[in-house]
Design an enzyme around this catalytic site. Sequence first.
Site, PDB file in Angstrom:
ATOM      1  N   CYS A   2      -0.180  -0.199  22.808  1.00  0.00           N
ATOM      2  CA  CYS A   2      -0.706  -1.305  23.618  1.00  0.00           C
ATOM      3  C   CYS A   2      -2.213  -1.488  23.414  1.00  0.00           C
ATOM      4  CB  CYS A   2      -0.485  -1.033  25.094  1.00  0.00           C
ATOM      5  SG  CYS A   2       1.197  -0.696  25.547  1.00  0.00           S
ATOM      6  N   ARG A  27      -2.305  -2.430  15.917  1.00  0.00           N
ATOM      7  CA  ARG A  27      -1.893  -1.227  16.646  1.00  0.00           C
ATOM      8  C   ARG A  27      -0.395  -1.199  16.907  1.00  0.00           C
ATOM      9  NH1 ARG A  27      -6.409   1.215  19.361  1.00  0.00           N
ATOM     10  NH2 ARG A  27      -5.085   2.045  20.977  1.00  0.00           N
ATOM     11  N   TRP A  73       3.442  -2.545  23.929  1.00  0.00           N
ATOM     12  CA  TRP A  73       4.408  -1.799  23.126  1.00  0.00           C
ATOM     13  C   TRP A  73       5.306  -1.118  24.143  1.00  0.00           C
ATOM     14  CZ3 TRP A  73       5.839   3.349  22.111  1.00  0.00           C
ATOM     15  CH2 TRP A  73       6.512   3.564  20.902  1.00  0.00           C
ATOM     16  N   ASN A  98      -2.545   0.445  29.531  1.00  0.00           N
ATOM     17  CA  ASN A  98      -2.072   1.217  28.368  1.00  0.00           C
ATOM     18  C   ASN A  98      -1.676   2.588  28.869  1.00  0.00           C
ATOM     19  OD1 ASN A  98      -2.851  -0.862  26.780  1.00  0.00           O
ATOM     20  ND2 ASN A  98      -4.459   0.243  25.688  1.00  0.00           N
ATOM     21  N   GLY A  99      -0.584   3.119  28.347  1.00  0.00           N
ATOM     22  CA  GLY A  99      -0.203   4.484  28.718  1.00  0.00           C
ATOM     23  C   GLY A  99       1.011   4.503  29.624  1.00  0.00           C
ATOM     24  N   GLU A 479       5.869  12.412   2.316  1.00  0.00           N
ATOM     25  CA  GLU A 479       5.028  11.248   2.589  1.00  0.00           C
ATOM     26  C   GLU A 479       5.621   9.996   1.923  1.00  0.00           C
ATOM     27  OE1 GLU A 479       2.946  10.445   4.608  1.00  0.00           O
ATOM     28  OE2 GLU A 479       1.861   8.752   3.776  1.00  0.00           O
ATOM     29  N   LYS A 483       6.789   6.675   3.983  1.00  0.00           N
ATOM     30  CA  LYS A 483       6.267   5.331   3.695  1.00  0.00           C
ATOM     31  C   LYS A 483       7.427   4.365   3.468  1.00  0.00           C
ATOM     32  CE  LYS A 483       3.067   5.556   4.790  1.00  0.00           C
ATOM     33  NZ  LYS A 483       2.095   6.566   5.158  1.00  0.00           N
ATOM     34  N   GLU A 486       9.363   3.632   6.801  1.00  0.00           N
ATOM     35  CA  GLU A 486       8.688   2.885   7.867  1.00  0.00           C
ATOM     36  C   GLU A 486       8.416   1.429   7.524  1.00  0.00           C
ATOM     37  OE1 GLU A 486       4.800   4.341   9.130  1.00  0.00           O
ATOM     38  OE2 GLU A 486       4.415   5.065   7.122  1.00  0.00           O
ATOM     39  N   HIS A 502      21.922  22.955  -1.500  1.00  0.00           N
ATOM     40  CA  HIS A 502      22.315  23.556  -0.224  1.00  0.00           C
ATOM     41  C   HIS A 502      22.754  22.494   0.775  1.00  0.00           C
ATOM     42  CE1 HIS A 502      20.957  27.429  -1.633  1.00  0.00           C
ATOM     43  NE2 HIS A 502      19.822  26.871  -2.016  1.00  0.00           N
ATOM     44  N   LYS A 601       0.173   1.654  15.611  1.00  0.00           N
ATOM     45  CA  LYS A 601      -0.849   2.309  14.791  1.00  0.00           C
ATOM     46  C   LYS A 601      -1.416   3.532  15.497  1.00  0.00           C
ATOM     47  CE  LYS A 601      -3.541   2.666  11.261  1.00  0.00           C
ATOM     48  NZ  LYS A 601      -2.894   3.221  10.059  1.00  0.00           N
TER      49      LYS A 601
HETATM   50  C1  F6R Z   1       2.657   6.759   9.055  1.00  0.00           C
HETATM   51  C2  F6R Z   1       1.630   6.893  10.060  1.00  0.00           C
HETATM   52  C3  F6R Z   1       1.893   7.789  11.204  1.00  0.00           C
HETATM   53  C4  F6R Z   1       0.591   8.479  11.634  1.00  0.00           C
HETATM   54  C5  F6R Z   1       0.837   9.312  12.901  1.00  0.00           C
HETATM   55  C6  F6R Z   1      -0.396  10.092  13.300  1.00  0.00           C
HETATM   56  O1  F6R Z   1       2.255   5.935   8.016  1.00  0.00           O
HETATM   57  O2  F6R Z   1       0.621   6.276   9.992  1.00  0.00           O
HETATM   58  O3  F6R Z   1       2.877   8.725  10.922  1.00  0.00           O
HETATM   59  O4  F6R Z   1       0.150   9.279  10.589  1.00  0.00           O
HETATM   60  O5  F6R Z   1       1.206   8.472  13.935  1.00  0.00           O
HETATM   61  O6  F6R Z   1      -1.464   9.247  13.555  1.00  0.00           O
HETATM   62  P1  F6R Z   1      -2.964   9.751  13.490  1.00  0.00           P
HETATM   63  O7  F6R Z   1      -3.240  10.136  12.099  1.00  0.00           O
HETATM   64  O8  F6R Z   1      -3.765   8.589  13.954  1.00  0.00           O
HETATM   65  O9  F6R Z   1      -3.042  10.920  14.428  1.00  0.00           O
END
Ligand code: F6R
Length: 606
Positions: A2, A27, A73, A98-99, A479, A483, A486, A502, A601
């Site tokens: 949010c 975000r 959100w 927010n929260g 990773e 990517k 997501e 396995h 984000k």
């Molecule tokens: C994936 C991504 C998330 C963040 C995770 C941690 O592309 O961006 O998995 O890495 O939410 O966020 P930070 O790094 O801001 O603590």
Amino acid sequence: MCGIVGALAQRDVSSILLEGLRRLEYRGYDSAGLAIINQQKLERFRALGKVQQLTDRVPLDQAGKIGIAHTRWATHGKPSETNAHPHFSRDRIAVVHNGIIENYREIRENLLAAGYEFASETDTEVIAHLIESYYEDDLYAAVKQAVDQLRGAFSLGIIATGDSPALVACRRGSPLVVGVGIHENFIASDVSALLPVTNRFVYLDEGDFVVLNAEGYALYDSAGKPKELEITVSERTGDSTFKGNYRHFMQKEIHEQARAITDCLVGRIDTTTVLDSIFGSESEAVFTQLQNIQIVACGTSYHAGLVAKYWIEAILGISCQVEVASEFRYRKTVVPKHTLFVTLSQSGETADTLAALRNLSSDNYCGSLSICNVPESPLVRESSLVLMTRAGPEIGVASTKAFTTQLVSMLLLVISIGKLRNLNESRIASIVRELIELPRQIEQLLRLDAQIELIAEDFIDKQHALFLGRGEHYPIAMEGALKLKEISYIHAEAYPAGELKHGPLALVDSEMPVIVVTPNDELLEKLQSNMQEVKARGGKLYVFAHQGAKLDQSGDDVVVEMDCETSWVTPILSTIPLQLLSYHVAVLRGTDIDQPRNLAKSVTVE
Ligand code: F6R
């Protein structure tokens, strides 16, 4: 997650609020709303979906010099117009939040008994009614009384009708800044929302309140005592939130990585070593005594931690554990003596990572280090040592340049510790040389873009994908899989290649693309055997092969040759083609790349 924007000015504020929300879109959110006081009356606009849909509903000449706005959100109650903020109470109070309010159920019961009617399923609406129940003519006093009853981590923005207009905001576990203008002031959950109107910010401390009114702004601590905080002048410009000639922020950020890494290195290395004290003046004492490293992070940042573990143990011979923050924070841990606690985070405000830091209780920790991309974020402010990754604002929800600069920062950490513990000087110099070369090598790998774009076509109709790696390329495979899932919504899993037989091998058939990065290292032969296992089951291999990695290729395999030699920085290089692959697959599948569904984000709630 949010976003909050608020403004009190001598001009109409709706366009400032809408622009602020647009800048917070990255975000992640599902609905948006705005409330304004116009001629002593609260007016509200809300929309499910994008900020543009909200903008379409707000008249261009909307009057009102005080207002609050929000991107939501969903946590309590589905995404819908009625659940979107701001929430009202009796047309006198408007709240954005927010929260999470943990004790909202019991407050709601009491308010229902007192005759309040609820229009939404949110926890936020209880705040509006609770404030209204205390509000006579002093909004701050009513907010303070209400907030004292709330449990949870949150930030709030509140406006009320009345004789002397005011905007009250508070911060309890969720970030909030005050933007200081000339005869106008603002609040926001993130400075980027306010960059078009000011570059002067006050970062509230935990528990603080701020009251904006015609005279300016006033700050109070959690006990209600007036306080002052320094104004910080931000060097950020509004431009960083624009895509330029790129189609998506993620694409821009992938292509910015050479520059971001250069910025991360500038002033921190010379041609042979890392400069002293780049982690702060106290780092030397901490690095000399440490005997163990505990890394805690989430998501992509967690993957950076996993790669770093290989470096720390192989180069320094120091034991290192890595754990996702949501697990670590609730676990009873055994902490070896002289453990350095390291958090990795792009945003610096991830709720679980922050809680892990705040919950540290053992005396065996010799310090806490935050590797972060956002100055003034809670993680940075609350850690004893800090290194900023300097990636620049990352707007795409999928982390790219933040990840590679985290890896560079971790190598700087390894060398800084090694320097104080007799790590061979020529070994240090050779890692530094690799770091210096890194931006140029990344530029070269980015030239694979067109080739990878073509390969991406194979993935348009795929439902699943497997990523394999060994050693420090296992976290890189993780990773790559993260990517892809997501942003393209293709289900993707990563496995250490040796684990294939396995279990996951049962999934391999002609419909299962298997993506492998093959460094030319001592594990190559073993990796080749795993690749044969895939081929024998009809699986199709997509191989990102480093220079010199001789492969038993067959006609069906798709091989992308990467012009890079195997070295300590190889995992950083191997990340680039995997980012490009996910990006192009997502473009072809037409997903919302910069704001993938259901994701945020900054994950400021658990
Ligand atoms: C994936 C991504 C998330 C963040 C995770 C941690 O592309 O961006 O998995 O890495 O939410 O966020 P930070 O790094 O801001 O603590």
